[in-house]
Design a protein around this motif. Structure first.
Motif, PDB file in Angstrom:
ATOM      1  N   ASP A  74       6.052 -12.814  -3.175  1.00  0.00           N
ATOM      2  CA  ASP A  74       4.799 -12.242  -3.661  1.00  0.00           C
ATOM      3  C   ASP A  74       4.621 -10.907  -2.964  1.00  0.00           C
ATOM      4  O   ASP A  74       4.548 -10.838  -1.735  1.00  0.00           O
ATOM      5  CB  ASP A  74       3.645 -13.193  -3.334  1.00  0.00           C
ATOM      6  N   THR A  75       4.565  -9.819  -3.740  1.00  0.00           N
ATOM      7  CA  THR A  75       4.493  -8.486  -3.148  1.00  0.00           C
ATOM      8  C   THR A  75       3.189  -8.230  -2.410  1.00  0.00           C
ATOM      9  O   THR A  75       3.066  -7.223  -1.706  1.00  0.00           O
ATOM     10  CB  THR A  75       4.680  -7.402  -4.220  1.00  0.00           C
ATOM     11  N   SER A  76       2.220  -9.124  -2.549  1.00  0.00           N
ATOM     12  CA  SER A  76       0.981  -8.946  -1.795  1.00  0.00           C
ATOM     13  C   SER A  76       1.146  -9.367  -0.334  1.00  0.00           C
ATOM     14  O   SER A  76       0.263  -9.119   0.489  1.00  0.00           O
ATOM     15  CB  SER A  76      -0.166  -9.746  -2.431  1.00  0.00           C
ATOM     16  N   TYR A  77       2.269 -10.001  -0.010  1.00  0.00           N
ATOM     17  CA  TYR A  77       2.561 -10.378   1.371  1.00  0.00           C
ATOM     18  C   TYR A  77       3.465  -9.321   2.001  1.00  0.00           C
ATOM     19  O   TYR A  77       4.358  -8.770   1.354  1.00  0.00           O
ATOM     20  CB  TYR A  77       3.243 -11.746   1.434  1.00  0.00           C
ATOM     21  N   GLU A  78       3.241  -9.075   3.283  1.00  0.00           N
ATOM     22  CA  GLU A  78       3.989  -8.035   3.982  1.00  0.00           C
ATOM     23  C   GLU A  78       5.486  -8.321   3.999  1.00  0.00           C
ATOM     24  O   GLU A  78       6.308  -7.432   3.768  1.00  0.00           O
ATOM     25  CB  GLU A  78       3.470  -7.902   5.415  1.00  0.00           C
ATOM     26  N   PHE A  79       5.868  -9.575   4.258  1.00  0.00           N
ATOM     27  CA  PHE A  79       7.282  -9.923   4.369  1.00  0.00           C
ATOM     28  C   PHE A  79       7.782 -10.487   3.039  1.00  0.00           C
ATOM     29  O   PHE A  79       8.193 -11.636   2.936  1.00  0.00           O
ATOM     30  CB  PHE A  79       7.493 -10.913   5.511  1.00  0.00           C
ATOM     31  N   PHE A  80       7.725  -9.644   2.033  1.00  0.00           N
ATOM     32  CA  PHE A  80       8.087 -10.015   0.671  1.00  0.00           C
ATOM     33  C   PHE A  80       9.544 -10.475   0.601  1.00  0.00           C
ATOM     34  O   PHE A  80      10.449  -9.756   1.003  1.00  0.00           O
ATOM     35  CB  PHE A  80       7.855  -8.814  -0.247  1.00  0.00           C
ATOM     36  N   CYS A  81       9.755 -11.700   0.123  1.00  0.00           N
ATOM     37  CA  CYS A  81      11.102 -12.261  -0.082  1.00  0.00           C
ATOM     38  C   CYS A  81      11.953 -12.223   1.185  1.00  0.00           C
ATOM     39  O   CYS A  81      13.188 -12.113   1.119  1.00  0.00           O
ATOM     40  CB  CYS A  81      11.821 -11.513  -1.219  1.00  0.00           C
ATOM     41  N   GLN A  82      11.327 -12.346   2.340  1.00  0.00           N
ATOM     42  CA  GLN A  82      12.051 -12.204   3.598  1.00  0.00           C
ATOM     43  C   GLN A  82      13.146 -13.259   3.775  1.00  0.00           C
ATOM     44  O   GLN A  82      14.241 -12.957   4.282  1.00  0.00           O
ATOM     45  CB  GLN A  82      11.081 -12.275   4.780  1.00  0.00           C
ATOM     46  N   THR A  83      12.877 -14.498   3.365  1.00  0.00           N
ATOM     47  CA  THR A  83      13.878 -15.551   3.544  1.00  0.00           C
ATOM     48  C   THR A  83      15.133 -15.265   2.741  1.00  0.00           C
ATOM     49  O   THR A  83      16.257 -15.445   3.222  1.00  0.00           O
ATOM     50  CB  THR A  83      13.300 -16.921   3.160  1.00  0.00           C
ATOM     51  N   LEU A 116      -4.114  -5.883  -3.970  1.00  0.00           N
ATOM     52  CA  LEU A 116      -3.356  -4.650  -3.791  1.00  0.00           C
ATOM     53  C   LEU A 116      -2.037  -4.948  -3.103  1.00  0.00           C
ATOM     54  O   LEU A 116      -1.969  -5.775  -2.190  1.00  0.00           O
ATOM     55  CB  LEU A 116      -4.143  -3.647  -2.946  1.00  0.00           C
ATOM     56  N   THR A 117      -0.981  -4.286  -3.529  1.00  0.00           N
ATOM     57  CA  THR A 117       0.332  -4.432  -2.918  1.00  0.00           C
ATOM     58  C   THR A 117       0.898  -3.055  -2.609  1.00  0.00           C
ATOM     59  O   THR A 117       0.513  -2.050  -3.221  1.00  0.00           O
ATOM     60  CB  THR A 117       1.307  -5.165  -3.858  1.00  0.00           C
ATOM     61  N   LYS A 118       1.812  -3.009  -1.684  1.00  0.00           N
ATOM     62  CA  LYS A 118       2.452  -1.739  -1.337  1.00  0.00           C
ATOM     63  C   LYS A 118       3.181  -1.124  -2.532  1.00  0.00           C
ATOM     64  O   LYS A 118       3.054   0.087  -2.777  1.00  0.00           O
ATOM     65  CB  LYS A 118       3.402  -1.934  -0.161  1.00  0.00           C
ATOM     66  N   PRO A 119       3.956  -1.909  -3.320  1.00  0.00           N
ATOM     67  CA  PRO A 119       4.607  -1.313  -4.495  1.00  0.00           C
ATOM     68  C   PRO A 119       3.614  -0.696  -5.477  1.00  0.00           C
ATOM     69  O   PRO A 119       3.901   0.345  -6.068  1.00  0.00           O
ATOM     70  CB  PRO A 119       5.347  -2.498  -5.128  1.00  0.00           C
ATOM     71  N   VAL A 151       0.635   0.651  -4.716  1.00  0.00           N
ATOM     72  CA  VAL A 151       0.165   1.898  -4.121  1.00  0.00           C
ATOM     73  C   VAL A 151       1.227   2.987  -4.254  1.00  0.00           C
ATOM     74  O   VAL A 151       0.919   4.154  -4.556  1.00  0.00           O
ATOM     75  CB  VAL A 151      -0.224   1.681  -2.642  1.00  0.00           C
ATOM     76  N   GLU A 152       2.482   2.631  -4.062  1.00  0.00           N
ATOM     77  CA  GLU A 152       3.572   3.603  -4.209  1.00  0.00           C
ATOM     78  C   GLU A 152       3.640   4.150  -5.630  1.00  0.00           C
ATOM     79  O   GLU A 152       3.807   5.367  -5.840  1.00  0.00           O
ATOM     80  CB  GLU A 152       4.902   2.943  -3.828  1.00  0.00           C
ATOM     81  N   GLN A 153       3.500   3.258  -6.615  1.00  0.00           N
ATOM     82  CA  GLN A 153       3.560   3.705  -8.007  1.00  0.00           C
ATOM     83  C   GLN A 153       2.369   4.574  -8.383  1.00  0.00           C
ATOM     84  O   GLN A 153       2.521   5.578  -9.088  1.00  0.00           O
ATOM     85  CB  GLN A 153       3.638   2.488  -8.932  1.00  0.00           C
ATOM     86  N   LEU A 154       1.180   4.219  -7.893  1.00  0.00           N
ATOM     87  CA  LEU A 154      -0.009   5.025  -8.194  1.00  0.00           C
ATOM     88  C   LEU A 154       0.055   6.372  -7.488  1.00  0.00           C
ATOM     89  O   LEU A 154      -0.432   7.379  -8.024  1.00  0.00           O
ATOM     90  CB  LEU A 154      -1.271   4.265  -7.798  1.00  0.00           C
ATOM     91  N   ALA A 155       0.643   6.404  -6.296  1.00  0.00           N
ATOM     92  CA  ALA A 155       0.789   7.674  -5.594  1.00  0.00           C
ATOM     93  C   ALA A 155       1.679   8.627  -6.390  1.00  0.00           C
ATOM     94  O   ALA A 155       1.406   9.833  -6.487  1.00  0.00           O
ATOM     95  CB  ALA A 155       1.353   7.442  -4.201  1.00  0.00           C
ATOM     96  N   GLU A 158       1.732   2.105   9.168  1.00  0.00           N
ATOM     97  CA  GLU A 158       1.985   0.781   8.589  1.00  0.00           C
ATOM     98  C   GLU A 158       0.834  -0.186   8.829  1.00  0.00           C
ATOM     99  O   GLU A 158       0.431  -0.928   7.917  1.00  0.00           O
ATOM    100  CB  GLU A 158       3.280   0.190   9.169  1.00  0.00           C
ATOM    101  N   GLN A 159       0.282  -0.202  10.038  1.00  0.00           N
ATOM    102  CA  GLN A 159      -0.823  -1.121  10.326  1.00  0.00           C
ATOM    103  C   GLN A 159      -2.070  -0.743   9.530  1.00  0.00           C
ATOM    104  O   GLN A 159      -2.797  -1.622   9.042  1.00  0.00           O
ATOM    105  CB  GLN A 159      -1.127  -1.117  11.823  1.00  0.00           C
ATOM    106  N   GLU A 160      -2.312   0.540   9.396  1.00  0.00           N
ATOM    107  CA  GLU A 160      -3.468   1.001   8.611  1.00  0.00           C
ATOM    108  C   GLU A 160      -3.311   0.591   7.153  1.00  0.00           C
ATOM    109  O   GLU A 160      -4.268   0.126   6.523  1.00  0.00           O
ATOM    110  CB  GLU A 160      -3.571   2.519   8.728  1.00  0.00           C
ATOM    111  N   LEU A 161      -2.109   0.754   6.606  1.00  0.00           N
ATOM    112  CA  LEU A 161      -1.856   0.347   5.224  1.00  0.00           C
ATOM    113  C   LEU A 161      -2.037  -1.154   5.060  1.00  0.00           C
ATOM    114  O   LEU A 161      -2.660  -1.619   4.094  1.00  0.00           O
ATOM    115  CB  LEU A 161      -0.438   0.751   4.813  1.00  0.00           C
ATOM    116  N   ARG A 162      -1.506  -1.922   6.008  1.00  0.00           N
ATOM    117  CA  ARG A 162      -1.614  -3.379   5.936  1.00  0.00           C
ATOM    118  C   ARG A 162      -3.073  -3.818   5.915  1.00  0.00           C
ATOM    119  O   ARG A 162      -3.476  -4.661   5.110  1.00  0.00           O
ATOM    120  CB  ARG A 162      -0.894  -3.994   7.131  1.00  0.00           C
ATOM    121  N   ALA A 163      -3.887  -3.235   6.779  1.00  0.00           N
ATOM    122  CA  ALA A 163      -5.310  -3.585   6.829  1.00  0.00           C
ATOM    123  C   ALA A 163      -6.014  -3.197   5.534  1.00  0.00           C
ATOM    124  O   ALA A 163      -6.851  -3.945   5.020  1.00  0.00           O
ATOM    125  CB  ALA A 163      -5.977  -2.900   8.021  1.00  0.00           C
TER     126      ALA A 163
END
Length: 617
Positions: A166-175, A339-342, A344-348, A365-370
């Motif tokens: 789930d791209t809304s989680y920081e560690f997306f597909c980490q496993t 909101l997800t990082k991907p 935000v990247e696409q809207l930017a 990174e911490q500011e974005l995460r918050a």
């Protein structure tokens, strides 16, 4: 096309046999036959030949004995799954591989014997990521083994990884990333690149399957996958076993919608009874129901106003491309609260907004995460003045509104053609605006009796009652986490199971928040429920939770474990599940005299034996 002896190398008898067989073959069987003949030719030209193994029979009406295939057509499929998604995908993939003539070994990672890893030539891994980048419960032991010094070199291994997340989680597909990287470090070679899937995984999973089939066919000297076969591979993966599924939900009627909390409670917990009549959807206690919600109309209207759009403007629906009004699309089809990082990247990129691009910069990174954790799409467009972007371009970068999964609170044996769910409405205020849990508030406010909800059943093989009805069970489920245990007990009552049962339940106040109180009392009286311990955290000066009640009953709880009890935990993963796990470890140390390491091994063994199961979120 009929085969004639005069223009073929076959005898009259052989030609007649082929002419009777060929018209009856499906496309998949034709591909299998072509691959098999190519593999036999390859084997004949190779010396010495590998020891043959039995081939999976082709799904044909002609039941002839099939000669052995070369070892290169063996495929091992391993899955790690918390909620059942990867398990379901792995089963469908294995079926597809079998139809293509491969000999398939399918196993959960928890059941897999690691001493056989070095013998595997082709390995396909399907795994989800749980919590904050952690492997699902049934993948923990395999993940630990592979990353330990005991893991063997795997130079002869070809592998590929499908990762769900789930791209809304920081560690997306980490496993999945962990497995992919580690297998390469051990010497394995990729059949295909890893594919990481978001919550709407059908299309990328289908594409991965197609590429894997093509790679395996090539590696085993088989016939190439034709265009029609590749399409079939994709559809078989995304199609469900029955008519209604995640991709084709059933419009289910709401029969009842009740508030379980008493007057004066600051919580609202809804009990919904939903009809499955006519759907042929089947479930078992421990499974989940998927519900496709609608976004809150107020949030949709505020977003349209903030962007200066017209509610009636025509835009495309996700995936299908169907044209519909913008308001309808935002209400029912697009994710606007997460909101997800991907995103935000696409809207930017879409807006060329320097401030938004700056938020993605190194060191922030911490500011974005918050920011992502605390805001929704309306916040984003207001904070970065994105007004003016055309609606069609904007919605094209949004992800599809995903279904929400809820543990089923009923047994089909007790309430046929119905499914019950227990949902706590999420409402809070932040930055001067009221916020809503998308599905929980939809169910609380707009799912009236007689209305319809798009639903599907999500099977969860990792959260099931013991096969032995006489086995004792320990259930730990505070708040709405008690839902599947209502299903467990209803099922045991109907089947007459004689095993002991013990429920640990907690909430805030006894008077207003004791969910299903009368039912527990009845089951206690009738002997369906043997023990019940409760913890109401706000009724005492010092907060008391379910883990505290467990520690108070440590001696008896340990005795139940020694008698073979299975432990079930349902509810909050971030805090409660960790506290309960720590309490179990403490009980093993205190009552069993185990060291911390031995207690951890004991719990890991319980998980491997499926006597410690968790449905946490």
């Amino acid at each position: 096309m009929e085969l004639h002896v005069t223009n073929s190398p076959f005898t009259q008898e052989q030609a007649e046999l082929l002419n009777r067989l060929l018209p009856t073959l499906t496309e998949g069987q034709r591909v299998w036959l072509g691959g098999y003949l190519a593999a036999q030719s390859f084997a004949a030209s190779s010396a010495p030949a590998a020891a043959p193994v039995a081939a999976a029979p082709a799904p044909s009406a002609v039941q002839a004995e099939v000669p052995a295939l070369p070892v290169s057509r063996e495929v091992t499929v391993l899955f790690g799954s918390q909620t059942g998604n990867c398990s379901g995908l792995a089963k469908k993939l294995s079926k597809k591989l079998g139809e293509q003539g491969f000999q398939v070994s399918l196993s959960s990672m928890g059941d897999f014997k690691t001493n056989g890893l070095k013998k595997i030539e082709n390995l396909l891994i399907l795994v989800s990521t749980h919590g904050e980048g952690e492997p699902p419960d049934n993948a923990i032991s395999f993940h630990e083994f592979l990353h330990s010094k005991r893991a063997p070199r795997l130079e002869g291994l070809s592998y590929s990884v499908l990762s769900l997340g789930d791209t809304s989680y920081e560690f997306f597909c980490q496993t999945g990333k962990d497995f992919d990287k580690r297998l390469e470090e051990l010497g394995g070679k990729r059949l295909t690149d890893r594919v990481d899937c978001d919550v709407d995984y059908d299309e990328p999973a289908g594409q991965w399957t197609e590429k894997v089939l093509q790679a395996l066919q090539g590696a085993s000297a088989s016939a190439p996958v034709t265009a029609s076969t590749a399409a079939s591979g994709q559809s078989s993966l995304s199609a469900a076993e029955s008519e209604y599924s995640r991709s084709n939900p059933f419009q289910a009627e709401v029969l009842e919608n009740l508030n379980l909390n008493g007057r004066g409670s600051d919580r609202e917990t809804r009990h919904l009874e939903i009809s499955l009549e006519g759907s042929n959807l089947q479930y078992e206690p421990g499974d989940s129901i998927g519900i496709y919600p609608e976004n809150h109309p107020r949030l949709v209207d505020e977003l349209i106003e903030a962007m200066g759009w017209s509610a009636s403007e025509q835009v495309s629906a996700p995936k299908s491309g169907e044209k519909l009004a913008l308001r309808e699309a935002l209400l029912r089809h697009y994710e606007i609260t997460v909101l997800t990082k991907p995103l935000v990247e696409q809207l930017a990129k879409l807006t060329s907004n320097e401030a938004l691009a700056g938020l993605l910069g190194a060191g922030r990174e911490q500011e974005l995460r918050a920011y992502l954790n605390e805001r929704d799409l309306l916040d984003l467009v207001q904070d970065f003045a994105l007004k003016g972007v055309p609606a069609a371009e904007f919605v094209a970068v949004l992800r599809k509104l995903p279904a929400r999964l809820y543990s089923i609170a009923s047994s089909p044996k007790a309430t046929p053609d119905e499914v019950h769910v227990t949902v706590r409405a999420v409402r809070y205020e932040a930055r001067g605006r009221e916020r809503y849990g998308v599905c929980s508030v939809h169910l609380a406010e707009r799912a009236e009796s007689g209305s319809a909800l798009p639903v599907f059943v999500q099977q969860n093989p990792n959260f099931k009652l013991p096969d032995n009805p006489d086995a004792p069970i320990i259930m730990i489920g505070p708040g709405t986490g008690v839902a599947p245990f209502r299903a467990f007990l209803a099922d045991r009552e109907e089947t007459g199971a004689r095993g002991k049962s013990w429920l640990f339940y907690g909430d805030q106040h006894f008077a207003t928040d004791f969910l299903y109180q009368l039912e527990w009392q009845r089951w206690l009286k009738d002997g369906v429920l043997t023990h019940m311990d409760v913890a109401f955290s706000r009724d005492t000066d010092q907060k008391v939770y379910v883990q505290h009640r467990m520690l108070e009953k440590s001696k008896e709880l340990y005795q139940w474990l020694q008698e073979g009890a299975s432990v079930y935990v349902c509810g909050d993963e971030k805090k409660m599940a960790h506290d309960v796990h720590a309490a179990l470890a403490a009980i093993l140390q205190q009552e069993g005299g185990l060291s911390a390491e031995a207690a951890a091994d004991y719990l890991a063994r319980l998980q491997q034996e499926k006597r410690y199961q968790r449905d946490v979120y």
